[in-house]
Scaffold this motif. Structure first.
Motif, PDB file in Angstrom:
ATOM      1  N   HIS A 162       0.837  -1.207   0.000  1.00 43.57           N
ATOM      2  CA  HIS A 162       0.000   0.000   0.000  1.00 43.57           C
ATOM      3  C   HIS A 162       0.873   1.259   0.000  1.00 43.57           C
ATOM      4  N   ASP A 163       0.232   2.393  -0.242  1.00 44.55           N
ATOM      5  CA  ASP A 163       0.982   3.648  -0.350  1.00 44.55           C
ATOM      6  C   ASP A 163       0.712   4.611   0.805  1.00 44.55           C
ATOM      7  N   ARG A 164       0.266   4.090   1.925  1.00 42.83           N
ATOM      8  CA  ARG A 164      -0.025   4.932   3.087  1.00 42.83           C
ATOM      9  C   ARG A 164       1.228   5.092   3.950  1.00 42.83           C
ATOM     10  N   PRO A 165       1.357   6.201   4.682  1.00 39.05           N
ATOM     11  CA  PRO A 165       2.542   6.402   5.531  1.00 39.05           C
ATOM     12  C   PRO A 165       2.617   5.379   6.664  1.00 39.05           C
ATOM     13  N   LEU A 166       3.843   4.994   6.972  1.00 39.92           N
ATOM     14  CA  LEU A 166       4.139   4.057   8.050  1.00 39.92           C
ATOM     15  C   LEU A 166       5.308   4.589   8.875  1.00 39.92           C
ATOM     16  N   ASP A 167       5.371   4.163  10.118  1.00 36.13           N
ATOM     17  CA  ASP A 167       6.535   4.451  10.945  1.00 36.13           C
ATOM     18  C   ASP A 167       7.569   3.357  10.704  1.00 36.13           C
ATOM     19  N   PHE A 168       8.791   3.770  10.415  1.00 38.39           N
ATOM     20  CA  PHE A 168       9.903   2.847  10.204  1.00 38.39           C
ATOM     21  C   PHE A 168      11.005   3.153  11.199  1.00 38.39           C
ATOM     22  N   MET A 169      11.835   2.163  11.454  1.00 40.95           N
ATOM     23  CA  MET A 169      13.035   2.370  12.244  1.00 40.95           C
ATOM     24  C   MET A 169      14.104   1.419  11.738  1.00 40.95           C
ATOM     25  N   ALA A 170      15.308   1.939  11.558  1.00 40.37           N
ATOM     26  CA  ALA A 170      16.434   1.106  11.137  1.00 40.37           C
ATOM     27  C   ALA A 170      16.819   0.176  12.271  1.00 40.37           C
ATOM     28  N   VAL A 171      17.192  -1.039  11.921  1.00 41.87           N
ATOM     29  CA  VAL A 171      17.535  -2.039  12.928  1.00 41.87           C
ATOM     30  C   VAL A 171      18.673  -1.548  13.831  1.00 41.87           C
ATOM     31  N   ASP A 172      19.633  -0.811  13.277  1.00 39.74           N
ATOM     32  CA  ASP A 172      20.723  -0.269  14.102  1.00 39.74           C
ATOM     33  C   ASP A 172      20.190   0.713  15.142  1.00 39.74           C
ATOM     34  N   ALA A 208       6.180   6.495   3.211  1.00 40.19           N
ATOM     35  CA  ALA A 208       5.330   5.554   2.478  1.00 40.19           C
ATOM     36  C   ALA A 208       6.228   4.801   1.500  1.00 40.19           C
ATOM     37  N   VAL A 209       5.790   3.646   1.051  1.00 41.45           N
ATOM     38  CA  VAL A 209       6.599   2.843   0.135  1.00 41.45           C
ATOM     39  C   VAL A 209       7.013   3.646  -1.112  1.00 41.45           C
ATOM     40  N   PRO A 210       6.134   4.471  -1.712  1.00 35.72           N
ATOM     41  CA  PRO A 210       6.611   5.268  -2.852  1.00 35.72           C
ATOM     42  C   PRO A 210       7.797   6.180  -2.489  1.00 35.72           C
ATOM     43  N   ASP A 211       7.837   6.685  -1.254  1.00 33.49           N
ATOM     44  CA  ASP A 211       8.987   7.498  -0.813  1.00 33.49           C
ATOM     45  C   ASP A 211      10.259   6.654  -0.799  1.00 33.49           C
ATOM     46  N   ILE A 271      12.258  -1.772 -10.791  1.00 31.76           N
ATOM     47  CA  ILE A 271      11.338  -2.252  -9.772  1.00 31.76           C
ATOM     48  C   ILE A 271       9.909  -1.906 -10.183  1.00 31.76           C
ATOM     49  N   ALA A 272       9.088  -2.904 -10.228  1.00 31.18           N
ATOM     50  CA  ALA A 272       7.678  -2.717 -10.556  1.00 31.18           C
ATOM     51  C   ALA A 272       6.920  -2.584  -9.239  1.00 31.18           C
ATOM     52  N   TYR A 273       6.232  -1.465  -9.088  1.00 27.14           N
ATOM     53  CA  TYR A 273       5.476  -1.221  -7.864  1.00 27.14           C
ATOM     54  C   TYR A 273       3.988  -1.358  -8.148  1.00 27.14           C
ATOM     55  N   GLU A 274       3.344  -2.189  -7.379  1.00 27.97           N
ATOM     56  CA  GLU A 274       1.903  -2.406  -7.485  1.00 27.97           C
ATOM     57  C   GLU A 274       1.247  -1.921  -6.198  1.00 27.97           C
ATOM     58  N   ARG A 275       0.447  -0.853  -6.317  1.00 27.15           N
ATOM     59  CA  ARG A 275      -0.277  -0.354  -5.138  1.00 27.15           C
ATOM     60  C   ARG A 275      -1.401  -1.328  -4.805  1.00 27.15           C
ATOM     61  N   THR A 276      -1.429  -1.721  -3.545  1.00 20.70           N
ATOM     62  CA  THR A 276      -2.475  -2.633  -3.087  1.00 20.70           C
ATOM     63  C   THR A 276      -3.215  -1.977  -1.924  1.00 20.70           C
ATOM     64  N   LEU A 319      -4.598  -0.664   8.602  1.00 22.79           N
ATOM     65  CA  LEU A 319      -3.850   0.584   8.778  1.00 22.79           C
ATOM     66  C   LEU A 319      -3.707   0.867  10.268  1.00 22.79           C
ATOM     67  N   PHE A 320      -2.464   1.013  10.686  1.00 21.21           N
ATOM     68  CA  PHE A 320      -2.187   1.317  12.075  1.00 21.21           C
ATOM     69  C   PHE A 320      -1.883   2.802  12.213  1.00 21.21           C
ATOM     70  N   PRO A 321      -2.130   3.374  13.376  1.00 25.10           N
ATOM     71  CA  PRO A 321      -1.844   4.798  13.549  1.00 25.10           C
ATOM     72  C   PRO A 321      -0.342   5.052  13.589  1.00 25.10           C
ATOM     73  N   LEU A 322       0.036   6.256  13.205  1.00 22.88           N
ATOM     74  CA  LEU A 322       1.427   6.683  13.387  1.00 22.88           C
ATOM     75  C   LEU A 322       1.639   6.942  14.875  1.00 22.88           C
ATOM     76  N   VAL A 323       2.890   6.810  15.336  1.00 23.13           N
ATOM     77  CA  VAL A 323       3.154   6.943  16.762  1.00 23.13           C
ATOM     78  C   VAL A 323       3.997   8.174  17.071  1.00 23.13           C
ATOM     79  N   ASP A 324       3.867   8.629  18.284  1.00 20.78           N
ATOM     80  CA  ASP A 324       4.649   9.735  18.818  1.00 20.78           C
ATOM     81  C   ASP A 324       5.743   9.136  19.697  1.00 20.78           C
ATOM     82  N   GLY A 325       6.990   9.268  19.291  1.00 19.55           N
ATOM     83  CA  GLY A 325       8.104   8.712  20.051  1.00 19.55           C
ATOM     84  C   GLY A 325       8.861   9.748  20.869  1.00 19.55           C
ATOM     85  N   ARG A 326       8.269  10.922  21.076  1.00 18.47           N
ATOM     86  CA  ARG A 326       8.997  11.996  21.760  1.00 18.47           C
ATOM     87  C   ARG A 326       9.290  11.719  23.217  1.00 18.47           C
TER      88      ARG A 326
END
Length: 192
Positions: free
Chosen positions: A90-100, A128-131, A145-150, A155-162
């Motif tokens: 999907h093309d919706r925003p997600l929270d990511f974090m690098a494993v490091d 988002a995945v397009p980013d 890379i072929a991107y297929e929007r699904t 959908l989970f909410p974005l989080v506040d990590g402050r």
């Protein structure tokens, strides 16, 4: 823990969720994380010093398990090998974090002097995945890379990590560009 302890994004409004927002997992995985938080709270009331870190979607070199992030990781592995890739996501925003950054956050919690809260949301960056694919194309213009929007399965909410950052001084080192660069130069993961 994991940020999947929260319920559907629509239940929380537009603002990122904080640790005080109610949980309401949509998946069995989210339920197991919520139950682990309850077990930890039970033992904390009996004197055990525990801190739960609610992780977002974790990506980084060496990803070997089959989960939500594996589709993205497999596309990066193909591009790093110079092969064409296909990604259905999907093309919706997600929270990511690098494993490091996850490892650094855990270490930060372990060595922190002074009391900590029982639970913290962790947040690296939102994309988002397009980013991510645009970041990949900027570094590897010849990538195929072929991107297929699904539609999103959930959908989970974005989080506040402050709160974790304010109480510990933790700051993630990886942004979107840094994560993309690390994934493109990563060797193939070892399957365990």
């Amino acid at each position: 823990s994991s940020t999947v302890v929260y319920g559907p994004a629509a239940a929380y409004g537009a603002a990122p969720v904080t640790e005080s927002d109610p949980t309401g997992p949509l998946t069995a995985y989210g339920l197991t994380k919520e139950l682990a938080e309850r077990v930890a709270a039970y033992h904390a009331r009996r004197g055990l010093d525990l801190v739960g870190l609610r992780l977002p979607l974790v990506l980084g070199p060496g990803l070997w398990y089959e989960g939500v992030a594996s589709a993205i990781a497999k596309a990066f592995q193909a591009v790093a090998r110079g092969e064409p890739a296909h990604l259905a996501f999907h093309d919706r925003p997600l929270d990511f974090m690098a494993v490091d950054d996850v490892a650094d956050a855990i270490l930060t919690a372990l060595v922190h002097r002074g009391p900590l809260q029982p639970l913290y949301n962790l947040a690296g960056f939102t994309a988002a995945v397009p980013d991510i694919l645009s970041g990949m194309a900027a570094i590897r213009p010849a990538a195929r890379i072929a991107y297929e929007r699904t539609p999103p399965a959930a959908l989970f909410p974005l989080v506040d990590g402050r709160r974790f950052a304010a109480e510990t001084g933790f700051r993630p080192a990886f942004d979107l560009d840094g994560l993309v660069r690390s994934l493109l130069k990563a060797p193939e993961p070892a399957h365990v």
